[in-house]
Scaffold this motif. Structure first.
Motif, PDB file in Angstrom:
ATOM      1  N   GLY A  72       9.896   5.182  -7.263  1.00 39.79           N
ATOM      2  CA  GLY A  72       8.864   4.639  -8.138  1.00 39.79           C
ATOM      3  C   GLY A  72       8.608   3.162  -7.961  1.00 39.79           C
ATOM      4  O   GLY A  72       7.641   2.631  -8.483  1.00 39.79           O
ATOM      5  N   ASP A  73       9.458   2.478  -7.224  1.00 34.79           N
ATOM      6  CA  ASP A  73       9.262   1.042  -7.018  1.00 34.79           C
ATOM      7  C   ASP A  73       8.152   0.783  -6.009  1.00 34.79           C
ATOM      8  O   ASP A  73       8.051   1.459  -4.991  1.00 34.79           O
ATOM      9  N   HIS A  74       7.374  -0.273  -6.283  1.00 33.73           N
ATOM     10  CA  HIS A  74       6.354  -0.695  -5.317  1.00 33.73           C
ATOM     11  C   HIS A  74       6.930  -1.779  -4.434  1.00 33.73           C
ATOM     12  O   HIS A  74       7.398  -2.795  -4.934  1.00 33.73           O
ATOM     13  N   ASP A 104      -1.148   7.309  -5.214  1.00 31.57           N
ATOM     14  CA  ASP A 104      -0.428   7.687  -6.431  1.00 31.57           C
ATOM     15  C   ASP A 104      -0.605   9.178  -6.694  1.00 31.57           C
ATOM     16  O   ASP A 104      -1.148   9.898  -5.867  1.00 31.57           O
ATOM     17  N   SER A 150      -5.116   2.963  -5.435  1.00 29.90           N
ATOM     18  CA  SER A 150      -4.877   1.958  -6.489  1.00 29.90           C
ATOM     19  C   SER A 150      -4.171   0.729  -5.959  1.00 29.90           C
ATOM     20  O   SER A 150      -3.118   0.323  -6.435  1.00 29.90           O
ATOM     21  N   GLY A 151      -4.752   0.139  -4.931  1.00 29.17           N
ATOM     22  CA  GLY A 151      -4.226  -1.118  -4.421  1.00 29.17           C
ATOM     23  C   GLY A 151      -3.170  -1.001  -3.362  1.00 29.17           C
ATOM     24  O   GLY A 151      -2.812  -1.987  -2.726  1.00 29.17           O
ATOM     25  N   MET A 152      -2.659   0.176  -3.129  1.00 29.91           N
ATOM     26  CA  MET A 152      -1.607   0.306  -2.113  1.00 29.91           C
ATOM     27  C   MET A 152      -2.241   0.528  -0.751  1.00 29.91           C
ATOM     28  O   MET A 152      -3.405   0.870  -0.639  1.00 29.91           O
TER      29      MET A 152
END
Lengths: 256, 172
Positions: free
Chosen positions: A95-97, A163, A169-171
């Motif tokens: 779950g960590d970005h 996601d 979403s920005g990744m």
């Protein structure tokens, strides 16, 4: 082994705890007192389950501390306890970005270096709008911002850049230029706290872009190389500066 | 011969399906129960008292994300990257879950009343397209009865011509 008498968890919130300390929880969390739980008034007993965060382990009736640091507590939900510790070495957590550097392309999978013990794998289909024919344009040496879907001590960590609903979403691939550097994990969490003063003060200086990875890596991009390096230096140094020193440094810069 | 055969048949043979078609339901049930009993007795089980399952109220969590309130990791300031700034607002408000419903209402370009009015007229015009020729002529006559009566004669023939687009000569 001498059995230690534990202290109540609430008493130690905000204080330094060491590995081996036993924290006792109020009676309604212990396994034997299930019948008593119903008798307690709803006002006093928090509903739901207690979350035992990083640095703590469940042990019998209480929590055992496994890392040294400050004990923190948040009463929301069922209550959360965790240890605010400092370290430089990152351990992948689901779950960590994080920011990863592509080190190799192996067939359908990219190998990323995330600063952990093993390189993480990232499938080429894990990007938004990627199909077997429409592959993402990822080269060795690119920076990628993604999140872990699998991260435990038994398996190689796996990352994705979308996601759960399939949106990026920005990744994804972080753009050209910019500067990547490494700081300690505690500083990252401080910078990611809502209403962080350092970020607010820096945002007044120049327009710039910032990506913070939970693995201690920060990527900065500003209009000129000089501005980028100034921001990098401030972020690296602000870990050990007090608030006044930081404000003085920023005042000097904005004066220039 | 039939009487003697019955007494000498083995149990297994009697349990077979084709032998049981003649039996009544009660004996069938009895046989089934006997079979189940035999099967369950063959199963092994632990002769140990049942331990009460400990339901623990403590969940272990290794991520800081669920403990602390952390904002989204990508940031942009002073308009350096407008997409990232939009994303910042979106992701940070998602955590708070406050303004999402308001945003949905704000984004409508056309108000609800305007939409209802347009829809009413739209349904009528598209509906005419699917009418048969006779109905179309009737409709047109009805429409023009409401309008000027003088133009009735002319307008009957004109609409068909008006519908045809004239060829436009390209100007050199």
């Amino acid at each position: 082994m001498a059995a230690e008498r534990g202290a109540a968890a609430e008493a130690l919130v905000g204080q330094v705890v060491l590995p081996g300390d036993l924290l006792l929880l109020p009676a309604h969390y212990s396994e034997d007192a299930e019948g008593e739980r119903l008798r307690l008034s709803t006002g006093a007993a928090p509903q739901g389950r207690l979350l035992c965060g990083p640095g703590l382990r469940r042990s019998g009736a209480g929590l055992l501390v496994t890392k040294c640091g400050l004990l923190r507590h948040r009463p929301a939900g069922g209550g959360v306890y965790w240890v605010d510790s400092q370290q430089k070495r990152y351990v992948p957590v689901k779950g960590d970005h994080v920011i990863g550097i592509v080190t190799a392309k192996a067939g359908d999978v990219f190998r990323l270096d995330v600063g952990g013990s093993e390189p993480a794998s990232l499938s080429y289909l894990a990007f938004e709008g990627a199909t077997k024919r429409n592959r993402p344009n990822v080269q060795v040496g690119d920076l990628i911002y993604g999140q872990f879907v699998v991260a435990n001590k038994d398996m190689e960590p796996e990352m994705v850049c979308i996601d759960s609903s399939g949106k990026s979403s920005g990744m994804g691939i972080i753009g050209q230029d910019g500067f990547l550097f490494k700081v300690s994990l505690g500083l990252i969490r401080k910078l990611l706290a809502p209403k962080c003063e350092i970020i607010q003060e820096l945002s007044q200086l120049y327009p710039f872009e910032l990506v913070l990875g939970m693995n201690g890596r920060i990527w900065v991009k500003a209009k000129t190389v000089q501005q980028t390096l100034i921001i990098v230096n401030i972020l690296e140094a602000c870990e050990y500066m007090t608030a006044e020193q930081r404000k003085q440094a920023l005042a000097k810069l904005s004066g220039n | 011969m039939a009487g003697e055969v019955k007494t000498k048949l083995s149990k297994n043979l009697l349990r077979m399906k084709f032998m049981q078609r003649g039996l009544d339901s009660q004996t069938k049930k009895q046989l089934e129960e006997e079979e189940k009993k035999i099967i369950s007795e063959e199963h092994w089980y632990l002769d140990v008292p049942d331990l009460k399952e400990k339901e623990s109220c403590i969940i272990e969590e290794r991520s800081f994300l669920r403990c602390e309130d952390l904002v989204y990791g990508r940031m942009s300031f002073k308009g350096f990257n407008p997409e990232v700034e939009k994303l910042m607002i979106q992701m940070n408000s998602k955590c708070k879950e406050e303004e999402i419903e308001e945003d949905d209402k704000m984004e409508a370009d056309v108000s609800d009343e305007e939409m209802a009015r347009r829809y009413e007229t739209l349904v009528g015009t598209i509906g005419k397209k699917f009418l048969r020729k006779r109905d179309q002529r009737v409709l047109k006559n009805d429409d023009e009865d409401e309008d000027d009566e003088v133009e009735e004669g002319n307008s009957n023939t004109r609409p068909s011509k008006r519908a045809k687009k004239m060829f436009l000569k390209p100007q050199d």
